[in-house]
Design an enzyme around this catalytic site. Structure first.
Site, mmCIF file in Angstrom:
data_model
loop_
_atom_site.group_PDB
_atom_site.id
_atom_site.type_symbol
_atom_site.label_atom_id
_atom_site.label_comp_id
_atom_site.label_asym_id
_atom_site.label_seq_id
_atom_site.Cartn_x
_atom_site.Cartn_y
_atom_site.Cartn_z
ATOM 1 C CB CYS A 73 3.684 6.471 6.558
ATOM 2 S SG CYS A 73 2.906 8.079 6.729
ATOM 3 C CB CYS A 76 1.126 6.196 3.891
ATOM 4 S SG CYS A 76 2.338 7.531 3.731
#
Length: 313
Positions: A73, A76
């Site tokens: 991600c 993230c």
């Protein structure tokens, strides 16, 4: 000669003394080096903790800030440095900072219903609240230090991670991940085509459903046995009931036949009365001279009046 011997003996006595001194100096140097050498970075306790399916119940006590992320991600990946800096402050604030990799822990992903990444939860003694503020270190620190989490509505108990519903969701996510791994193994390692893997899973689902259904039926019959089959007089009672039904049907048929006979008798009596009503003397009225009921009544009344007049005379 004696001088030479005396010199040799004195030199041999001095050599062991120098060796012992050198050995002791080496030991002292090694000890000092060990004391002065700083500890490696791995010996320092990591302030960022990892939560898994095995130890997740630890977060039910104390205060925690937990990040759910995935390595692939992009958001993230941007948050990781900030989250590590925030974790360094956790010990001073008395807060446990943790992270969960949803790719490795699918059970926790289902238990907390993670629908977007990254997702951050605050937990205080088993009460969970979802963090929805800015993702900076200062915002995280103020959220915990100023207790801004009290203004956030907590997750309801029936949606909590320890509820029965969320336990079922966790098991479902684990099962889905297991099926995915089996699919990847069959297609990549065994060389089975994708459609072949789908067929195998379809047949496995069908047979497992049939087996589960039969198992449930057997359990139901064992726990709640049928009384009619367990009774020894079941077949005798069944026979007597059938006989009673046959007798009842016969009686109903006889009653129906009797009603039909009564209807026929009533029809015959009505025909006789009509034939008698055709003339005052009870004789049948000749054909072609039919009268209506009103005319017949007047005729009968007129005949009676004539008879009364004759009697008077």
């Amino acid at each position: 000669m004696a001088c030479l011997l005396a010199g040799r003996s004195s030199s041999s006595a001095m050599f062991p003394l120098t060796r012992r001194t050198t050995h002791r100096s080496w030991i002292c140097c090694v000890f000092l080096a060990m004391c002065l050498t700083p500890l490696p970075a791995s010996a320092k306790r990591d302030s960022l903790r990892e939560v898994t399916d095995e130890n997740w119940e630890e977060i039910l006590s104390g205060e925690w800030m937990i990040e759910f992320y995935a390595p692939w991600c992009p958001a993230c990946q941007q948050l990781q440095p900030v989250w590590k800096e925030f974790a360094d402050w956790g010990e001073d604030m008395g807060v446990n900072i943790a992270k969960v990799d949803v790719t490795d822990q699918p059970g926790l992903s289902g238990r907390f219903i993670i629908t977007s990444l990254p997702t951050i939860y605050h937990c205080k003694d088993g009460v969970f609240r979802k963090y929805q503020g800015a993702r900076t270190k200062d915002d995280f620190l103020s959220f915990v230090d100023e207790q801004k989490w009290q203004a956030v509505e907590p997750v309801s108990s029936w949606l909590g991670p320890s509820s029965i519903l969320m336990n079922s969701m966790s098991a479902l996510f684990k099962l889905s991940m297991f099926i995915r791994r089996c699919h990847n193994y069959m297609t990549e390692q065994l060389g089975i085509p994708v459609w072949g893997s789908y067929v195998i899973f379809g047949l496995a689902t069908l047979f497992s459903g049939l087996a589960l259904g039969l198992l449930l039926v057997f359990i139901a019959d064992f726990v709640f046995p049928s009384r009619r089959f367990s009774s020894p007089d079941y077949y005798q009672k069944k026979q007597s009931l059938q006989q009673a039904r046959l007798l009842q049907q016969q009686e109903d048929e006889h009653e129906a036949d009797g009603e039909e006979d009564d209807d026929e008798e009533e029809d015959e009596q009505e025909d006789v009365w009509r034939r008698r009503r055709g003339s005052p003397e009870g004789r049948p009225e000749p054909k072609g001279h039919g009268f209506s009921d009103e005319a017949l009544r007047k005729r009968v009344v007129g005949n009676r009046d004539d008879e009364d007049d004759e009697e008077d005379t």
